[in-house]
Design an enzyme around this catalytic site. Structure first.
Site, PDB file in Angstrom:
ATOM      1  N   ASP A 180       1.156   1.458  -3.182  1.00 29.09           N
ATOM      2  CA  ASP A 180       1.199   2.517  -2.723  1.00 29.09           C
ATOM      3  C   ASP A 180      -0.062   2.981  -1.854  1.00 29.09           C
ATOM      4  O   ASP A 180      -1.251   2.436  -2.026  1.00 29.09           O
ATOM      5  CB  ASP A 180       1.079   3.551  -3.961  1.00 29.09           C
ATOM      6  CG  ASP A 180       1.338   4.940  -3.541  1.00 29.09           C
ATOM      7  OD1 ASP A 180       1.968   5.239  -2.301  1.00 29.09           O
ATOM      8  OD2 ASP A 180       1.211   5.975  -4.283  1.00 29.09           O
TER       9      ASP A 180
ATOM     10  N   GLY B 158       0.663   5.243   3.817  1.00 28.38           N
ATOM     11  CA  GLY B 158       0.638   6.448   4.601  1.00 28.38           C
ATOM     12  C   GLY B 158      -0.558   7.272   4.958  1.00 28.38           C
ATOM     13  O   GLY B 158      -1.082   7.622   5.819  1.00 28.38           O
TER      14      GLY B 158
ATOM     15  N   GLU C 100      13.944   6.808  -4.509  1.00 28.08           N
ATOM     16  CA  GLU C 100      13.513   7.952  -4.214  1.00 28.08           C
ATOM     17  C   GLU C 100      13.030   8.120  -2.766  1.00 28.08           C
ATOM     18  O   GLU C 100      13.413   8.918  -1.841  1.00 28.08           O
ATOM     19  CB  GLU C 100      12.469   8.502  -5.102  1.00 28.08           C
ATOM     20  CG  GLU C 100      13.151   8.811  -6.547  1.00 28.08           C
ATOM     21  CD  GLU C 100      13.355   7.808  -7.372  1.00 28.08           C
ATOM     22  OE1 GLU C 100      12.823   6.729  -7.023  1.00 28.08           O
ATOM     23  OE2 GLU C 100      14.085   7.940  -8.363  1.00 28.08           O
ATOM     24  N   ASN C 101      12.318   6.858  -2.310  1.00 27.00           N
ATOM     25  CA  ASN C 101      11.747   6.800  -0.942  1.00 27.00           C
ATOM     26  C   ASN C 101      12.981   6.812   0.229  1.00 27.00           C
ATOM     27  O   ASN C 101      12.618   7.084   1.234  1.00 27.00           O
ATOM     28  CB  ASN C 101      11.263   5.663  -0.938  1.00 27.00           C
ATOM     29  CG  ASN C 101       9.878   5.193  -1.400  1.00 27.00           C
ATOM     30  OD1 ASN C 101       9.589   4.232  -1.917  1.00 27.00           O
ATOM     31  ND2 ASN C 101       9.460   6.367  -1.845  1.00 27.00           N
TER      32      ASN C 101
ATOM     33  N   ARG D  59      -1.036  -0.512  -9.878  1.00 29.76           N
ATOM     34  CA  ARG D  59      -0.982   0.407  -8.759  1.00 29.76           C
ATOM     35  C   ARG D  59      -2.077   0.780  -7.802  1.00 29.76           C
ATOM     36  O   ARG D  59      -3.231   1.052  -8.540  1.00 29.76           O
ATOM     37  CB  ARG D  59      -0.350   1.879  -9.504  1.00 29.76           C
ATOM     38  CG  ARG D  59       0.209   2.516  -8.578  1.00 29.76           C
ATOM     39  CD  ARG D  59       0.771   3.957  -8.743  1.00 29.76           C
ATOM     40  NE  ARG D  59       1.197   4.752  -7.781  1.00 29.76           N
ATOM     41  CZ  ARG D  59       2.250   5.273  -7.800  1.00 29.76           C
ATOM     42  NH1 ARG D  59       3.231   5.367  -8.900  1.00 29.76           N
ATOM     43  NH2 ARG D  59       2.932   6.073  -6.749  1.00 29.76           N
TER      44      ARG D  59
ATOM     45  N   SER E  21       6.416   5.920 -11.567  1.00 34.28           N
ATOM     46  CA  SER E  21       7.404   6.151 -10.273  1.00 34.28           C
ATOM     47  C   SER E  21       8.554   5.332 -10.306  1.00 34.28           C
ATOM     48  O   SER E  21       9.140   4.756  -9.128  1.00 34.28           O
ATOM     49  CB  SER E  21       6.779   6.291  -8.803  1.00 34.28           C
ATOM     50  OG  SER E  21       5.559   6.808  -8.811  1.00 34.28           O
TER      51      SER E  21
HETATM   52  C1  IPE Z   1       5.978   4.574  -5.201  1.00 32.68           C
HETATM   53  O1  IPE Z   1       5.227   5.085  -4.293  1.00 32.68           O
HETATM   54  C2  IPE Z   1       6.902   3.497  -4.609  1.00 32.68           C
HETATM   55  C3  IPE Z   1       6.599   2.379  -3.823  1.00 32.68           C
HETATM   56  C4  IPE Z   1       5.122   2.009  -3.703  1.00 32.68           C
HETATM   57  C5  IPE Z   1       7.616   1.628  -2.912  1.00 32.68           C
HETATM   58  P1  IPE Z   1       5.849   6.443  -3.779  1.00 32.68           P
HETATM   59  O2  IPE Z   1       4.635   7.017  -2.880  1.00 32.68           O
HETATM   60  O3  IPE Z   1       6.980   6.651  -3.732  1.00 32.68           O
HETATM   61  O4  IPE Z   1       5.274   7.363  -5.234  1.00 32.68           O
HETATM   62  P2  IPE Z   1       5.237   8.760  -5.533  1.00 32.68           P
HETATM   63  O5  IPE Z   1       6.249   9.680  -4.971  1.00 32.68           O
HETATM   64  O6  IPE Z   1       3.880   9.201  -5.146  1.00 32.68           O
HETATM   65  O7  IPE Z   1       5.401   8.831  -7.027  1.00 32.68           O
HETATM   66  C1  IPE Z   2       3.799   3.050  -0.305  1.00 26.43           C
HETATM   67  O1  IPE Z   2       3.172   3.927   0.359  1.00 26.43           O
HETATM   68  C2  IPE Z   2       4.986   2.403   0.684  1.00 26.43           C
HETATM   69  C3  IPE Z   2       6.296   2.811   0.351  1.00 26.43           C
HETATM   70  C4  IPE Z   2       6.632   3.975  -0.454  1.00 26.43           C
HETATM   71  C5  IPE Z   2       7.196   2.239   1.409  1.00 26.43           C
HETATM   72  P1  IPE Z   2       3.288   5.437   1.113  1.00 26.43           P
HETATM   73  O2  IPE Z   2       3.999   5.297   2.083  1.00 26.43           O
HETATM   74  O3  IPE Z   2       3.749   5.952  -0.453  1.00 26.43           O
HETATM   75  O4  IPE Z   2       1.895   5.964   1.289  1.00 26.43           O
HETATM   76  P2  IPE Z   2       1.298   7.196   0.855  1.00 26.43           P
HETATM   77  O5  IPE Z   2       1.432   7.470  -0.560  1.00 26.43           O
HETATM   78  O6  IPE Z   2       2.222   8.479   1.472  1.00 26.43           O
HETATM   79  O7  IPE Z   2      -0.064   7.310   1.250  1.00 26.43           O
HETATM   80 MG    MG Z   3       2.916   7.067  -1.996  1.00 20.56          MG
END
Ligand code: IPE
Ligand code: IPE
Ligand code: MG
Length: 235
Positions: A18, A21, A65-66, A179, A187
Site C-alpha cells: 500500500d 498513490g 474493493e479497488n 503492510r 483490508s
Molecule cells: C489494500 O490497499 C489493497 C492493496 C494494497 C492491493 P487499499 O489502499 O485498497 O486499502 P484501504 O482502502 O486503505 O483499506
Molecule cells: C496500493 O497503493 C496499490 C493498489 C491498491 C493498487 P494505493 O494505490 O492504495 O496507494 P495509496 O494508498 O492511495 O497511497
Molecule cells: Mg491505499
C-alpha cells in the site's frame, strides 16, 4: 546471500503493498507513476525474499474493493501487467517459483486474463516455492467460494475442508503479514489464513520499502514469541 536458519524464517509472507498513490502525490506525479515504481520495487523485493530463503509469498496487488477505483487508474494497472508482467516476473520465477494468480480473474480484461493464465501454466512444473499474486482478490469472497465448492463436492463443512478449497490450499499458512503505507488494517486480505499470522506495519510507502526494510521485518519476526494459544511454559 546466505539463507537464514529456517526455524525463525517465515515459510510464507503476505505483503499488502500500500501507498503507491501517496508516494506519487508527494512527488506531484500521477498515481500511475506510483504504481509503476511500486511494480519495480515488488519485483526486486520478491527476488530478495526468495534469495533469503522464504518459500511462499502472497502479494496483494488489487482488491475487489479497488475495482471501484476510477477507470483510468484501473486501465493503467492493466496496461502495466500487459507491458511488464511477463518479462519482470521471469526474473523472479526463474528461481523455481510456481505462480498462482488468486482472486476473481473474470473482472480483468480478457487479454490480461489470458496472459496471466499462460504465465501460471509456464511454472506448473515447480514445487516447493510459490508466488501468489492477489488480483481482484477479496478474502470474504474467497471464503464464500471455498465453502460453496466444499458443499458442491458433498463434503462436510469443517476448518480443513474450507482450507482445502481456498486459493492457497497445499501451501503453509502465512506466518508474517507485512503492510506498508502507514495504515494498520488487513483490508480484506487472507482473513482465513492469517488467523495466527504475525502482523508487521511499516510507515514507508511501498515504492520506498527497501530490501533492508524487509530484512528488518524478518528480524523482528524472528524475535517474536508465537504461542498459538498456549502458555510460555507449554512451548
Ligand atoms: C489494500 O490497499 C489493497 C492493496 C494494497 C492491493 P487499499 O489502499 O485498497 O486499502 P484501504 O482502502 O486503505 O483499506
Ligand atoms: C496500493 O497503493 C496499490 C493498489 C491498491 C493498487 P494505493 O494505490 O492504495 O496507494 P495509496 O494508498 O492511495 O497511497
Ligand atoms: Mg491505499
Amino acid at each position: 546471500m546466505a539463507e537464514q536458519k529456517s526455524h525463525n524464517l517465515p515459510a510464507h509472507i503476505g505483503v499488502i503493498m500500500d501507498g503507491n498513490g501517496r508516494w506519487a502525490k508527494a512527488r506531484l506525479m500521477p498515481r500511475s507513476f506510483g504504481h509503476q515504481q511500486g511494480f519495480s520495487r515488488m519485483i526486486s523485493l520478491l527476488e530478495h525474499a526468495y534469495d533469503r530463503g522464504v518459500k511462499y509469498i502472497t502479494v496483494y496487488a488489487l482488491s475487489t474493493e479497488n475495482l471501484r477505483r476510477p477507470k483510468e487508474e484501473l486501465e493503467g494497472l492493466f496496461d502495466l501487467i500487459r507491458k511488464r508482467f511477463l518479462d519482470s516476473m521471469r526474473r523472479v520465477l526463474a528461481r523455481g517459483v510456481r505462480l498462482k494468480i488468486i482472486g476473481d480473474l473474470s473482472y480483468l480484461p480478457p487479454d490480461v486474463q489470458e496472459l496471466l493464465r499462460q504465465a501460471e501454466k509456464d511454472t506448473e512444473k515447480y514445487e516447493g516455492k510459490g508466488l501468489n499474486v492477489a488480483l481482484a482478490y477479496g478474502a470474504r469472497a474467497e471464503i464464500v467460494r471455498a465453502a460453496k465448492e466444499a458443499v458442491a463436492a458433498g463434503e462436510e463443512l469443517t476448518e480443513e475442508s474450507i482450507s482445502a478449497h481456498l486459493y492457497t490450499c497445499g501451501q503453509p499458512e502465512p506466518d508474517l503479514i507485512i503492510r506498508t503505507g502507514k495504515e494498520k488494517r488487513l483490508s480484506n486480505f487472507l482473513l482465513y489464513q492469517a488467523a495466527y499470522a504475525e502482523l508487521y506495519f511499516s510507515d514507508k510507502m511501498f515504492p520506498d520499502f527497501s530490501d533492508k526494510d524487509l530484512d528488518e521485518a524478518l528480524e523482528e519476526f524472528a524475535s517474536r514469541t508465537r504461542r498459538f494459544g498456549k502458555t510460555d511454559e507449554q512451548l
